[in-house]
Scaffold this motif. Structure first.
Motif, PDB file in Angstrom:
ATOM      1  N   ALA A  85       0.833  -1.191   0.000  1.00  0.00           N
ATOM      2  CA  ALA A  85       0.000   0.000   0.000  1.00  0.00           C
ATOM      3  C   ALA A  85       0.874   1.250   0.000  1.00  0.00           C
ATOM      4  O   ALA A  85       2.024   1.226   0.434  1.00  0.00           O
ATOM      5  N   GLY A  86       0.310   2.347  -0.501  1.00  0.00           N
ATOM      6  CA  GLY A  86       1.032   3.608  -0.479  1.00  0.00           C
ATOM      7  C   GLY A  86       1.413   4.080  -1.862  1.00  0.00           C
ATOM      8  O   GLY A  86       1.001   3.502  -2.884  1.00  0.00           O
ATOM      9  N   GLY A  87       2.232   5.135  -1.893  1.00  0.00           N
ATOM     10  CA  GLY A  87       2.643   5.751  -3.145  1.00  0.00           C
ATOM     11  C   GLY A  87       4.046   5.369  -3.545  1.00  0.00           C
ATOM     12  O   GLY A  87       4.559   4.313  -3.168  1.00  0.00           O
ATOM     13  N   ILE A  88       4.691   6.257  -4.285  1.00  0.00           N
ATOM     14  CA  ILE A  88       6.004   5.958  -4.851  1.00  0.00           C
ATOM     15  C   ILE A  88       7.045   5.692  -3.776  1.00  0.00           C
ATOM     16  O   ILE A  88       7.889   4.801  -3.931  1.00  0.00           O
ATOM     17  N   LYS A  89       7.014   6.421  -2.654  1.00  0.00           N
ATOM     18  CA  LYS A  89       8.019   6.205  -1.613  1.00  0.00           C
ATOM     19  C   LYS A  89       7.888   4.817  -1.004  1.00  0.00           C
ATOM     20  O   LYS A  89       8.900   4.118  -0.804  1.00  0.00           O
ATOM     21  N   GLU A  90       6.661   4.433  -0.699  1.00  0.00           N
ATOM     22  CA  GLU A  90       6.452   3.112  -0.104  1.00  0.00           C
ATOM     23  C   GLU A  90       6.821   2.005  -1.091  1.00  0.00           C
ATOM     24  O   GLU A  90       7.432   0.983  -0.715  1.00  0.00           O
ATOM     25  N   GLN A  91       6.471   2.188  -2.352  1.00  0.00           N
ATOM     26  CA  GLN A  91       6.795   1.174  -3.346  1.00  0.00           C
ATOM     27  C   GLN A  91       8.298   1.097  -3.605  1.00  0.00           C
ATOM     28  O   GLN A  91       8.860   0.002  -3.754  1.00  0.00           O
ATOM     29  N   MET A  92       8.968   2.240  -3.635  1.00  0.00           N
ATOM     30  CA  MET A  92      10.431   2.237  -3.759  1.00  0.00           C
ATOM     31  C   MET A  92      11.067   1.471  -2.608  1.00  0.00           C
ATOM     32  O   MET A  92      11.987   0.664  -2.798  1.00  0.00           O
TER      33      MET A  92
ATOM     34  N   PRO B  51       6.640  12.676 -12.909  1.00  0.00           N
ATOM     35  CA  PRO B  51       6.866  13.489 -11.707  1.00  0.00           C
ATOM     36  C   PRO B  51       7.476  12.702 -10.548  1.00  0.00           C
ATOM     37  O   PRO B  51       8.062  13.296  -9.640  1.00  0.00           O
ATOM     38  N   ASP B  52       7.337  11.358 -10.592  1.00  0.00           N
ATOM     39  CA  ASP B  52       7.859  10.526  -9.501  1.00  0.00           C
ATOM     40  C   ASP B  52       9.365  10.290  -9.589  1.00  0.00           C
ATOM     41  O   ASP B  52       9.964   9.749  -8.658  1.00  0.00           O
ATOM     42  N   ILE B  53       9.983  10.666 -10.695  1.00  0.00           N
ATOM     43  CA  ILE B  53      11.404  10.364 -10.858  1.00  0.00           C
ATOM     44  C   ILE B  53      12.251  11.057  -9.799  1.00  0.00           C
ATOM     45  O   ILE B  53      13.142  10.449  -9.200  1.00  0.00           O
TER      46      ILE B  53
ATOM     47  N   ALA C 278      17.259   6.362 -14.824  1.00  0.00           N
ATOM     48  CA  ALA C 278      15.820   6.376 -14.572  1.00  0.00           C
ATOM     49  C   ALA C 278      15.095   6.417 -15.908  1.00  0.00           C
ATOM     50  O   ALA C 278      15.425   7.227 -16.780  1.00  0.00           O
ATOM     51  N   VAL C 279      14.119   5.523 -16.078  1.00  0.00           N
ATOM     52  CA  VAL C 279      13.385   5.390 -17.332  1.00  0.00           C
ATOM     53  C   VAL C 279      11.894   5.456 -17.040  1.00  0.00           C
ATOM     54  O   VAL C 279      11.419   4.826 -16.081  1.00  0.00           O
ATOM     55  N   VAL C 280      11.160   6.188 -17.851  1.00  0.00           N
ATOM     56  CA  VAL C 280       9.712   6.243 -17.713  1.00  0.00           C
ATOM     57  C   VAL C 280       9.093   5.093 -18.496  1.00  0.00           C
ATOM     58  O   VAL C 280       9.281   4.978 -19.719  1.00  0.00           O
TER      59      VAL C 280
END
Length: 414
Positions: A187-194, A226-228, A248-250
Motif C-alpha cells: 500500500a502507499g505511493g512511490i516512496k512506499e513502493q520504492m 513526476p515521480d522520478i 531512470a526510465v519512464v
C-alpha cells in the motif's frame, strides 16, 4: 597490452543487420552484450507477420542465431530484458519465452514503453556469459559456471530467477514493490513502493552474502515522470558508502500496475567457480565523478572488475547546468559529449564503450540521432538498445547511458 582483454564485436547474416551503426554482439572479458532484437526477419528486413507471439518468437530466434554464431547457446544468457508496447501482452510473451530456456531461467526485467522502433510490439535484449573471455588467442577459464539462486524472502517469479551470478557480477531480476509474505503490491505511493523494491533487493543480496553497497548500477523504471525526482531521493537513502551509477526510465506501464520497478547489477568479488574466493574477493568498486559532466544522484561512473557503468546522461551542459538549446541533434551531441567527458576522466576512450542504451521522446528521431552517433562511434562497435518513452526529465528529447570496457580491471584492496 597482449595480456589484456580486447573488445570482440561481431555481426552475422542470420540476424537483422544494424546498418553499420551498431554491432549485434560485443564481447568483453566474461560477458557478451547483445543489441536489443526487434522481431525482424533477417532475410526480408521487415517485421514478421502476426501478433505478439510471432514477434516474440522472432526476437528470440534472432538472439539464438547470434549466440550460435559465436558458439554459445540460450542457456548462456544471464539476463533478459523484455520491452513490450502493451503490458497486457506479457502473458503471451511468456508462453513463447519459457520453451527457449529448458535448462534454467535467467534474471529478467519486463516493462511496457511508449513505442518501439519500426512500430514493433516487442523488443528483447540479452546479456550473455562468455566463459572463454576475450584475451586474444588466450582462452581463459572456460569452465566458469553460472550460479542461479532464489530466496523465499523476496518475491518469486515462475519465469525468472532472482539472481544469476557469473564471474564477477550478479544480475538481479527487476524487483516490483511486492510484499513476499502476501504476494501483493504494498500500500502507499512511490516512496512506499520504492522502499519495498529496495527491501526485496536487499533480501536477495543478503541471501547470497552481499550488501547494498556491492551494487554498481541501479535502473529505476518509473510509471509517472513526476515521480522520478522522488524516486532518486529515496534511492540515495539506501546507500551508505557511495552511490551506484543510476539510470531512470519512464515506463508506460509496469507489471501488476506498479508505480516503480528496480533493477540492480551487483559486484561479485568472490567470482563464480572455479575462481577461488581467496584470489578475487578483494576486487574493489571504483566510483568517480568529474566536473566536466553533469552531476546527478548516482555516481557518474562506477568501475568494477572489467566493466565501467556510466549513469544516464541528459543533454545538460555541465558548465551551466541547463539543457542545451536546439533540437534532437544538439541534444544527442550533448549526451554523448557528457559520456565522453566521463569516459576520458577515467583514462578511457569512446572506443572502449561496449553497450549504449538510448531513450527517445520521439522514436522518429532515430535517423537524426544516428547522424550524430556515428561521429562518436565511426566503427559502429557498441551493442545498442533504443526505446521510445512518453517523457524524459527536464522535457529532454533524449537520454543515453553506457557500459564501458575496463581492460585494466579494478585492483584488489590494499
Amino acid at each position: 597490452m597482449s595480456n589484456y582483454n580486447a573488445i570482440s564485436a561481431k555481426n552475422i547474416a542470420n540476424a537483422p543487420q544494424g546498418k553499420g551503426v551498431y554491432s549485434q554482439s560485443v564481447a568483453f572479458s566474461h560477458y557478451n552484450n547483445l543489441s536489443a532484437q526487434l522481431p525482424v526477419d533477417p532475410k526480408s528486413g521487415e517485421l514478421v507477420a502476426g501478433g505478439v507471439k510471432e514477434q516474440a518468437g522472432q526476437c528470440f530466434n534472432n538472439i539464438k542465431a547470434i549466440l550460435e554464431s559465436i558458439n554459445h547457446v540460450m542457456d548462456d544468457i544471464v539476463r533478459v530484458t523484455v520491452f513490450v508496447k502493451n503490458i497486457s501482452d506479457i502473458n503471451a510473451v511468456d508462453e513463447v519465452f519459457v520453451p527457449f530456456f529448458p535448462g534454467y531461467l535467467p534474471a529478467r526485467t519486463v516493462l511496457a514503453v511508449a513505442v518501439l522502433p519500426m512500430g514493433a510490439l516487442v523488443q528483447i535484449e540479452a546479456l550473455v556469459s562468455h566463459g572463454e573471455g576475450t584475451i586474444p588467442n588466450a582462452p581463459q577459464t572456460g569452465d566458469l559456471v553460472k550460479v542461479a539462486r532464489n530466496t523465499q524472502n523476496a518475491p518469486r517469479n515462475s519465469v525468472s530467477t532472482q539472481t544469476v551470478a557469473f564471474s564477477h557480477y550478479n544480475n538481479i531480476s527487476a524487483q516490483l514493490p511486492i510484499d513476499p509474505t502476501t504476494g501483493e503490491i504494498v500500500a502507499g505511493g512511490i516512496k512506499e513502493q520504492m522502499g519495498q523494491c529496495f527491501n526485496n533487493i536487499k533480501a536477495i543480496l543478503e541471501s547470497i552474502d552481499h550488501v547494498m553497497d556491492d551494487i554498481v548500477r541501479v535502473t529505476l523504471f518509473v510509471k509517472n515522470i513526476p515521480d522520478i525526482e522522488i524516486a532518486k531521493e529515496v534511492f540515495t537513502t539506501f546507500f551508505t558508502g557511495y552511490m551506484p551509477a543510476l539510470t531512470a526510465v519512464v515506463a508506460s506501464a509496469l507489471p501488476e500496475d506498479a508505480l516503480v520497478q528496480i533493477e540492480a547489477v551487483v559486484s561479485h568479488g568472490d567470482g563464480t567457480p572455479p575462481q577461488a574466493p581467496e584470489d578475487t574477493r578483494n576486487i574493489v568498486i571504483k566510483a568517480n565523478n568529474t566536473d566536466n559532466a553533469p552531476q546527478s544522484a548516482g555516481s557518474q561512473t562506477v568501475a568494477f572488475s572489467h566493466y565501467n557503468h556510466i549513469s544516464a546522461q541528459l543533454p545538460v551542459d555541465a558548465k551551466t547546468g541547463e539543457m542545451v538549446t536546439g533540437g534532437i541533434k544538439q541534444q544527442a551531441d550533448q549526451c554523448l559529449k557528457n559520456i565522453k567527458a566521463i569516459v576520458e576522466s577515467v583514462d578511457h576512450v569512446m572506443g572502449d564503450v561496449v553497450k549504449i542504451n538510448i531513450a527517445l521522446k520521439n522514436i522518429e528521431d532515430i535517423d537524426a540521432v544516428d547522424e550524430i552517433y556515428t561521429t562518436f562511434f565511426p566503427g559502429g562497435i557498441p551493442a545498442r538498445r533504443i526505446i521510445g518513452v512518453s517523457a524524459l526529465p527536464g522535457d529532454a528529447l533524449i537520454q543515453i547511458d553506457a557500459v564501458v570496457s575496463n581492460a585494466e580491471g579494478t585492483p584488489p584492496a590494499a
